[in-house]
Write a protein that holds these residues in place. Structure first.
Motif, short mmCIF file in Angstrom:
data_model
loop_
_atom_site.label_atom_id
_atom_site.label_comp_id
_atom_site.label_asym_id
_atom_site.label_seq_id
_atom_site.Cartn_x
_atom_site.Cartn_y
_atom_site.Cartn_z
N LYS A 195 -11.19 4.77 -4.30
CA LYS A 195 -10.07 4.36 -3.45
C LYS A 195 -9.23 5.58 -3.05
O LYS A 195 -8.72 5.64 -1.93
N LYS A 228 -10.85 7.21 -0.02
CA LYS A 228 -10.58 6.46 1.21
C LYS A 228 -9.15 6.71 1.68
O LYS A 228 -8.89 6.83 2.88
N LEU A 255 -7.96 8.27 5.31
CA LEU A 255 -6.98 7.64 6.20
C LEU A 255 -5.82 8.59 6.51
O LEU A 255 -5.35 8.66 7.65
N ALA A 296 -1.33 0.41 4.43
CA ALA A 296 -2.80 0.44 4.34
C ALA A 296 -3.18 0.10 2.91
O ALA A 296 -2.94 0.88 1.99
N ILE A 325 -5.71 -0.34 0.12
CA ILE A 325 -7.05 0.14 -0.22
C ILE A 325 -7.59 -0.67 -1.41
O ILE A 325 -6.96 -0.71 -2.47
N PHE A 341 -8.31 -2.10 3.65
CA PHE A 341 -9.42 -1.17 3.82
C PHE A 341 -10.27 -1.21 2.55
O PHE A 341 -9.76 -0.93 1.46
N THR A 343 -13.57 0.07 0.23
CA THR A 343 -14.27 1.33 0.00
C THR A 343 -15.68 1.33 0.55
O THR A 343 -16.25 2.40 0.82
N ASN A 382 -16.52 0.67 6.90
CA ASN A 382 -15.96 1.62 7.84
C ASN A 382 -14.49 1.27 8.10
O ASN A 382 -14.14 0.10 8.22
N GLU A 383 -13.68 2.28 8.21
CA GLU A 383 -12.23 2.06 8.30
C GLU A 383 -11.72 1.82 9.72
O GLU A 383 -10.54 1.48 9.91
N SER A 442 -10.22 -1.80 10.67
CA SER A 442 -8.97 -2.04 9.94
C SER A 442 -7.85 -1.14 10.46
O SER A 442 -6.69 -1.55 10.52
N LEU A 443 -8.21 0.07 10.85
CA LEU A 443 -7.20 1.00 11.38
C LEU A 443 -6.66 0.50 12.72
O LEU A 443 -5.46 0.59 12.98
#
Length: 206
Positions: free
Chosen positions: A21, A24, A28, A127, A129, A191, A193, A196-197, A200-201
């Motif tokens: 985490k 990640k 971000l 965000a 995680i 988000f 682990t 793909n981020e 969510s971004l």
């Protein structure tokens, strides 16, 4: 704009089945830093543990993103606990009034949050995680576990009853978290682990 990126690096962030985490979170932070530079905005990067550590202060230079990533990868999470109210109080004193604050962490310690302090002055983006396994453990039996905040080891039996109770507590925790974020009019997204981020971004920034 002033963009504040705050990484909550408590012990629970040192966990992950596909990716940690904490890794990640750093990814971000780097993306948000690059976006700020592209828009010619000034960004800050903080690490929140027992105290608030400023990694980058008011920069719009792309090299500052690289410096932040290098520093963040060397920060130890194990044995650390986030003092939310203390670090949020410090942020209120440090940041200019017109700031966007991105809070990055797993937000598992629900009762300790102080979103209401920040929301009085800033626009908040959270965000969240998580690892799929920690929300829904798939195996059962006797296991040896370690509390990454206290470094204490202990044994546990993960039977069907325990897994059901654990999932219920996780849902209860997140429901409480979402309620607090909604009351503060904060944008937030999860988000994982192993995912793909990008999607969510987009949700976080819309």
């Amino acid at each position: 704009l002033n963009i504040a990126i705050v990484l909550h690096f408590g012990g629970s962030m040192y966990f992950g089945t596909d990716e940690f985490k904490s890794e990640k979170a750093i990814l971000l932070a780097s993306i948000l830093g690059f976006l700020a530079v592209r828009q010619n905005d000034k960004f800050w990067v903080f690490v929140a543990q027992d105290d608030l550590d400023c990694i980058v202060k008011q920069s719009s230079n792309i090299n500052s993103v690289k410096i932040a990533v290098n520093k963040l990868t060397n920060i130890e999470c194990v044995g650390k606990k986030v003092n939310y109210k203390k670090i949020y109080t410090k942020l209120l004193k440090l940041l200019p009034k017109k700031s966007l604050v991105f809070l990055i962490g797993d937000f598992l310690e629900n009762e300790s949050f102080g979103f209401e302090f920040l929301s009085q002055k800033y626009e908040i983006f959270a965000a969240i995680i998580r690892d799929r396994f920690e929300e829904d453990p798939k195996f059962s039996g006797d296991v040896a576990l370690c509390d990454n905040q206290t470094k204490n080891y202990f044994g546990a039996n993960l039977d069907d009853f325990w897994r059901k109770s654990y999932k219920e507590e996780t849902i209860k925790n997140d429901t409480n978290l979402y309620d607090k974020l909604h009351k503060c009019r904060a944008n937030f997204a999860k988000f994982y682990t192993n995912e793909n981020e990008i999607n969510s971004l987009r949700k976080l920034l819309q």
